[in-house]
Design a protein around this motif. Structure first.
Motif, PDB file in Angstrom:
ATOM      1  N   THR A  11       0.856  -1.107   0.074  1.00 22.32           N
ATOM      2  CA  THR A  11      -0.034   0.071   0.100  1.00 22.32           C
ATOM      3  C   THR A  11       1.031   1.292   0.050  1.00 22.32           C
ATOM      4  OG1 THR A  11      -1.664  -1.180   1.226  1.00 22.32           O
ATOM      5  CG2 THR A  11      -1.678   1.299   1.244  1.00 22.32           C
ATOM      6  N   PRO A  12       0.567   2.365  -0.899  1.00 17.51           N
ATOM      7  CA  PRO A  12       1.388   3.229  -0.702  1.00 17.51           C
ATOM      8  C   PRO A  12       1.190   4.258   0.504  1.00 17.51           C
ATOM      9  CG  PRO A  12       0.066   3.542  -2.845  1.00 17.51           C
ATOM     10  CD  PRO A  12      -0.453   2.215  -1.652  1.00 17.51           C
ATOM     11  N   THR A  64      -6.116  -0.179  -2.118  1.00 13.97           N
ATOM     12  CA  THR A  64      -5.284   0.949  -2.954  1.00 13.97           C
ATOM     13  C   THR A  64      -3.737   0.341  -3.037  1.00 13.97           C
ATOM     14  OG1 THR A  64      -6.647   2.794  -2.437  1.00 13.97           O
ATOM     15  CG2 THR A  64      -4.528   3.011  -3.714  1.00 13.97           C
ATOM     16  N   GLU A  66       0.212  -0.148  -5.234  1.00 12.83           N
ATOM     17  CA  GLU A  66       1.264   0.578  -6.213  1.00 12.83           C
ATOM     18  C   GLU A  66       1.334  -0.193  -7.483  1.00 12.83           C
ATOM     19  OE1 GLU A  66       4.834   0.675  -4.173  1.00 12.83           O
ATOM     20  OE2 GLU A  66       4.073   2.241  -2.696  1.00 12.83           O
ATOM     21  N   ASP A  67       1.403   0.566  -8.548  1.00 14.19           N
ATOM     22  CA  ASP A  67       1.482  -0.464  -9.710  1.00 14.19           C
ATOM     23  C   ASP A  67       2.779  -0.801 -10.364  1.00 14.19           C
ATOM     24  OD1 ASP A  67       1.922   2.185 -10.824  1.00 14.19           O
ATOM     25  OD2 ASP A  67       0.303   1.999 -12.145  1.00 14.19           O
ATOM     26  N   GLY A  68       3.783   0.077  -9.626  1.00 19.76           N
ATOM     27  CA  GLY A  68       5.216  -0.072 -10.052  1.00 19.76           C
ATOM     28  C   GLY A  68       5.702   0.748 -11.432  1.00 19.76           C
ATOM     29  N   LYS A  70       6.101   4.343 -12.952  1.00 23.61           N
ATOM     30  CA  LYS A  70       6.139   6.002 -12.635  1.00 23.61           C
ATOM     31  C   LYS A  70       5.794   6.591 -13.900  1.00 23.61           C
ATOM     32  CE  LYS A  70       8.416   5.069  -8.667  1.00 23.61           C
ATOM     33  NZ  LYS A  70       7.928   5.896  -7.465  1.00 23.61           N
TER      34      LYS A  70
END
Length: 76
Positions: A11-12, A64, A66-68, A70
């Motif tokens: 999770t972020p 939620t 992180e999709d990795g 940027k």
């Protein structure tokens, strides 16, 4: 991605903070609802809203991930 995979994924940091705030709101609302003294109806209603809002905030923040990737930087 299933719900269980999403819950186990990282999770972020921002959403970890929101999750903690959601836990706090839900706990405060639960304390108002379970108070051993008689409270006005408005305070009881507020407790219900805090509990539901905190639970929703916590649940959304937990799934939620992180999709990795940027986003590309755009240098003006």
């Amino acid at each position: 991605m299933t719900i269980i995979e999403r819950a186990k994924a990282p999770t972020p940091k921002f959403f970890k903070v929101l999750r903690t705030i959601g836990f706090s709101l839900a706990a405060a609302g639960g304390a108002l609802l379970a108070a051993p003294i008689s409270l006005p109806a408005g305070i009881i209603a507020l407790g219900g809203y805090l509990t539901v809002g905190g639970a929703v905030l916590t649940a959304v923040s937990q799934v939620t991930v992180e999709d990795g990737t940027k986003p590309a930087r755009k240098d003006g």
